[in-house]
Design a protein around this motif. Sequence first.
Motif, PDB file in Angstrom:
ATOM      1  N   PHE A 132       0.814  -1.211   0.000  1.00  0.00           N
ATOM      2  CA  PHE A 132       0.000   0.000   0.000  1.00  0.00           C
ATOM      3  C   PHE A 132       0.851   1.265   0.000  1.00  0.00           C
ATOM      4  O   PHE A 132       0.525   2.247  -0.678  1.00  0.00           O
ATOM      5  N   PHE A 133       1.957   1.256   0.763  1.00  0.00           N
ATOM      6  CA  PHE A 133       2.791   2.456   0.856  1.00  0.00           C
ATOM      7  C   PHE A 133       3.918   2.466  -0.177  1.00  0.00           C
ATOM      8  O   PHE A 133       4.825   3.296  -0.101  1.00  0.00           O
ATOM      9  N   ASP A 134       3.848   1.546  -1.135  1.00  0.00           N
ATOM     10  CA  ASP A 134       4.790   1.531  -2.262  1.00  0.00           C
ATOM     11  C   ASP A 134       6.242   1.547  -1.780  1.00  0.00           C
ATOM     12  O   ASP A 134       7.048   2.390  -2.166  1.00  0.00           O
ATOM     13  N   ILE A 135       6.551   0.611  -0.883  1.00  0.00           N
ATOM     14  CA  ILE A 135       7.897   0.517  -0.317  1.00  0.00           C
ATOM     15  C   ILE A 135       8.851  -0.044  -1.367  1.00  0.00           C
ATOM     16  O   ILE A 135       8.540  -1.008  -2.060  1.00  0.00           O
ATOM     17  N   HIS A 136      10.026   0.573  -1.482  1.00  0.00           N
ATOM     18  CA  HIS A 136      11.005   0.177  -2.488  1.00  0.00           C
ATOM     19  C   HIS A 136      12.233  -0.449  -1.839  1.00  0.00           C
ATOM     20  O   HIS A 136      12.485  -0.266  -0.649  1.00  0.00           O
ATOM     21  N   GLN A 137      12.986  -1.170  -2.656  1.00  0.00           N
ATOM     22  CA  GLN A 137      14.257  -1.719  -2.202  1.00  0.00           C
ATOM     23  C   GLN A 137      15.162  -0.575  -1.724  1.00  0.00           C
ATOM     24  O   GLN A 137      15.192   0.490  -2.330  1.00  0.00           O
ATOM     25  N   HIS A 138      15.855  -0.800  -0.622  1.00  0.00           N
ATOM     26  CA  HIS A 138      16.770   0.149   0.021  1.00  0.00           C
ATOM     27  C   HIS A 138      16.054   1.198   0.874  1.00  0.00           C
ATOM     28  O   HIS A 138      16.717   2.009   1.530  1.00  0.00           O
ATOM     29  N   ASP A 139      14.714   1.218   0.874  1.00  0.00           N
ATOM     30  CA  ASP A 139      14.011   2.094   1.804  1.00  0.00           C
ATOM     31  C   ASP A 139      14.306   1.639   3.240  1.00  0.00           C
ATOM     32  O   ASP A 139      14.530   0.442   3.489  1.00  0.00           O
ATOM     33  N   THR A 140      14.299   2.581   4.162  1.00  0.00           N
ATOM     34  CA  THR A 140      14.523   2.264   5.575  1.00  0.00           C
ATOM     35  C   THR A 140      13.229   2.440   6.351  1.00  0.00           C
ATOM     36  O   THR A 140      12.607   3.503   6.304  1.00  0.00           O
ATOM     37  N   ILE A 141      12.819   1.388   7.051  1.00  0.00           N
ATOM     38  CA  ILE A 141      11.617   1.420   7.887  1.00  0.00           C
ATOM     39  C   ILE A 141      12.059   1.521   9.340  1.00  0.00           C
ATOM     40  O   ILE A 141      12.866   0.718   9.813  1.00  0.00           O
TER      41      ILE A 141
END
Length: 213
Positions: A186-195
């Motif tokens: 839903f939040f369109d999380i991408h590779q290398h994003d930090t949560i």
Amino acid sequence: MTDKVMEPFMQFKTVLHADRDFVKIPRRFFRRWRHELHHEVHIQGEDGGVFTCKLEPQGDSARLTNGFDEIKLFYDIEETVLIKFYYLRNSHFAIFIAYDADEFESDEEDPHEELLWRSTITQSMKNLTKTLKIPEHVVHYILPHRPEEIIVLLPDQSLEIWTLHWNVLTSNDYRLGHGWYDFIGFFDIHQHDTIKFMTIIGTDIIRVAVNED
């Protein structure tokens, strides 16, 4: 979920220099826990990997040696970094590595929140059926009673219930399940994003943020 926060002497920050294979243990921490620290110490990295180091007492302080070259190689560390240690008892630690001092300083800016952990998204984690492992220090101190779900505050300020999966074969293998899958899509999380996962002090709510400084 319990609102249990670690006492100050169960965590500390120290520096790992690029040209050294040891870190210093703060004097106050060593005085508090030296009675149960063994010669051999086990350190769990952010991804669950375990490394073995040696404890070298030096009067009323100490240092950890013989193992940080392996840690630097594993995490591709080529410069001086800060490391936050969480003491899990019985000579076991979990660590979080900060490549920028601001990462630690920003964690303490809001007195109403406490950082639990960060996860950097890999390609395999974008699988919408893949669970996310919760670090051992979070399980040990925040989720000791094995709840089946948690309340999560999302970046759009909405609240959701996320399910938790407990591996009955191991004592600390706890994972985020349903809710986490939907969040990734839903939040369109991408590779290398930090949560970033934070507990809101005084509540049972965990706040998640994406690429938040």
